[in-house]
Scaffold this motif. Structure first.
Motif, PDB file in Angstrom:
ATOM      1  N   LEU A  80       0.818  -1.209   0.000  1.00 40.92           N
ATOM      2  CA  LEU A  80       0.000   0.000   0.000  1.00 40.92           C
ATOM      3  C   LEU A  80       0.848   1.253   0.000  1.00 40.92           C
ATOM      4  O   LEU A  80       1.970   1.278   0.532  1.00 40.92           O
ATOM      5  N   ALA A  81       0.307   2.297  -0.568  1.00 38.21           N
ATOM      6  CA  ALA A  81       0.784   3.663  -0.358  1.00 38.21           C
ATOM      7  C   ALA A  81      -0.426   4.455   0.118  1.00 38.21           C
ATOM      8  O   ALA A  81      -1.483   4.449  -0.533  1.00 38.21           O
ATOM      9  N   VAL A  82      -0.275   5.111   1.246  1.00 39.73           N
ATOM     10  CA  VAL A  82      -1.418   5.743   1.921  1.00 39.73           C
ATOM     11  C   VAL A  82      -1.091   7.200   2.227  1.00 39.73           C
ATOM     12  O   VAL A  82      -0.008   7.514   2.732  1.00 39.73           O
ATOM     13  N   LEU A  83      -2.036   8.070   1.920  1.00 40.89           N
ATOM     14  CA  LEU A  83      -1.963   9.470   2.350  1.00 40.89           C
ATOM     15  C   LEU A  83      -2.882   9.623   3.542  1.00 40.89           C
ATOM     16  O   LEU A  83      -4.090   9.419   3.447  1.00 40.89           O
ATOM     17  N   LEU A  84      -2.296   9.961   4.691  1.00 40.54           N
ATOM     18  CA  LEU A  84      -3.048  10.072   5.937  1.00 40.54           C
ATOM     19  C   LEU A  84      -2.473  11.219   6.748  1.00 40.54           C
ATOM     20  O   LEU A  84      -1.260  11.263   6.975  1.00 40.54           O
ATOM     21  N   ASP A  85      -3.333  12.133   7.149  1.00 39.87           N
ATOM     22  CA  ASP A  85      -2.909  13.286   7.944  1.00 39.87           C
ATOM     23  C   ASP A  85      -1.786  14.056   7.249  1.00 39.87           C
ATOM     24  O   ASP A  85      -0.851  14.528   7.893  1.00 39.87           O
ATOM     25  N   ASP A  86      -1.870  14.134   5.920  1.00 43.81           N
ATOM     26  CA  ASP A  86      -0.878  14.851   5.101  1.00 43.81           C
ATOM     27  C   ASP A  86       0.519  14.230   5.161  1.00 43.81           C
ATOM     28  O   ASP A  86       1.522  14.899   4.901  1.00 43.81           O
ATOM     29  N   GLU A 103      -7.975   6.212  14.251  1.00 40.02           N
ATOM     30  CA  GLU A 103      -8.214   7.545  14.805  1.00 40.02           C
ATOM     31  C   GLU A 103      -8.300   8.615  13.727  1.00 40.02           C
ATOM     32  O   GLU A 103      -8.980   9.620  13.903  1.00 40.02           O
ATOM     33  N   ILE A 104      -7.573   8.426  12.632  1.00 40.16           N
ATOM     34  CA  ILE A 104      -7.541   9.411  11.549  1.00 40.16           C
ATOM     35  C   ILE A 104      -7.846   8.694  10.242  1.00 40.16           C
ATOM     36  O   ILE A 104      -7.127   7.769   9.858  1.00 40.16           O
ATOM     37  N   LYS A 105      -8.891   9.102   9.577  1.00 39.74           N
ATOM     38  CA  LYS A 105      -9.288   8.435   8.336  1.00 39.74           C
ATOM     39  C   LYS A 105      -8.290   8.749   7.219  1.00 39.74           C
ATOM     40  O   LYS A 105      -7.960   9.921   6.981  1.00 39.74           O
ATOM     41  N   PRO A 106      -7.792   7.725   6.537  1.00 37.61           N
ATOM     42  CA  PRO A 106      -6.881   7.986   5.407  1.00 37.61           C
ATOM     43  C   PRO A 106      -7.551   8.833   4.331  1.00 37.61           C
ATOM     44  O   PRO A 106      -8.729   8.657   4.024  1.00 37.61           O
ATOM     45  N   GLU A 107      -6.792   9.754   3.784  1.00 37.39           N
ATOM     46  CA  GLU A 107      -7.317  10.608   2.719  1.00 37.39           C
ATOM     47  C   GLU A 107      -7.326   9.880   1.377  1.00 37.39           C
ATOM     48  O   GLU A 107      -8.204  10.110   0.537  1.00 37.39           O
ATOM     49  N   LYS A 108      -6.356   9.007   1.177  1.00 38.11           N
ATOM     50  CA  LYS A 108      -6.294   8.235  -0.068  1.00 38.11           C
ATOM     51  C   LYS A 108      -5.465   6.988   0.180  1.00 38.11           C
ATOM     52  O   LYS A 108      -4.445   7.019   0.874  1.00 38.11           O
TER      53      LYS A 108
END
Length: 279
Positions: A80-86, A103-108
């Motif tokens: 995976l590559a994940v964008l989360l909390d910038d 706790e923080i929903k991944p943005e992508k």
């Protein structure tokens, strides 16, 4: 200048860490590489999850975090590559981001799909580095993977609350370098369930009737030091800097006074229970 962090279970003996860093520098001359830890216990997903959760947000937004734990590519362990909390995270889809993503929903989230162009049995070196350098150059996630809606979550990160709302059953999530025992019970959950009630924490044969805010809070500094008796080696529970309940030994040293893990007989995934009194 782009920042790429490394969190692995590679240790320091072998060539793996050096090879990964060399591959990054071969792709990008202008980059800053930061080691978060290479001492994660082998294949220990929850240990790595705890470390990365509590380290990543000290870095600037846009930092790229390579997590090399249980990263062999298989039909059941995609990448995976994940964008989360910038921040960007590159890892296997093995639940390692559960603690963070709960706790923080991944943005992508994308499932990396460049493997056909790369022959490898060392994915951190050959796949994760390629993805990290692509992102560091300003590339997009869609170029190196296909969008997916969910990542794997591990239930082991979630404490259980009974139906009467007077008990939390958690477990040992992490044991630090001092042998102190970090549970998966957060301050937020403790406050939500406890609602100010008296409580007792129990783990195997040890109990704790109070949670402190710092390691030294249990010491009565109004009493002269020479009259306080031996301080090192006393047991206590506290809210640690990461916001979790920790069972500790004051100034613990596994080779002298012992550690919470050894003295309490606690290991990873052992049960820790909090019972609340009725008001």
């Amino acid at each position: 200048m782009a920042i790429i962090t490394l969190t692995t279970d590679f240790g320091e003996k072998d060539y793996f860490v050096g090879a990964v860093k060399g591959a990054i520098y071969s792709e990008l001359k202008e980059v800053r590489i930061v080691d978060i830890s290479h001492s994660v216990s082998p294949f220990h997903i929850s240990e790595a999850a705890y470390i990365i959760k509590n380290a990543y947000n000290s870095f600037p937004k846009g930092s790229i975090h390579i997590i090399g734990i249980d990263s062999e590519f298989t039909p059941e362990n995609k990448h995976l590559a994940v964008l989360l909390d910038d921040h960007y995270f590159i890892c296997a889809n093995n639940g390692i981001l559960s603690l963070l993503a709960s706790e923080i929903k991944p943005e992508k989230v994308v499932e990396i799909n460049i493997h056909d162009a790369i022959e490898t049995n060392f994915p951190v070196l050959d796949v994760f580095v390629k993805v990290a350098c692509h992102l560091a150059r300003g590339g997009t996630l869609e170029v190196i993977g296909k969008n997916i809606s969910e990542i794997k979550y591990l239930k082991q990160f979630e404490p259980a609350i009974n139906s009467e709302k007077n008990q939390i059953v958690g477990h040992v999530l992490y044991i630090d370098n001092y042998g102190n025992v970090v549970t998966n019970i957060s301050r937020k959950l403790f406050d939500h369930v406890g609602k100010g009630r008296n409580y007792l924490i129990s783990a195997r044969m040890v109990t704790f009737p109070k949670i402190y805010e710092a390691y030294s809070d249990w010491i009565n500094f109004e009493v002269e030091k020479e009259n306080r008796g031996e301080e090192d080696g006393k047991k206590l529970a506290l809210f640690n800097s990461a916001g979790y309940i920790e069972l500790a030994i004051y100034k613990s040293n596994p080779s002298t006074v012992g550690s919470a893990s050894t003295l309490f007989g606690l290991e990873h995934r052992d049960t820790v229970t909090i019972k609340f009194e009725e008001k």
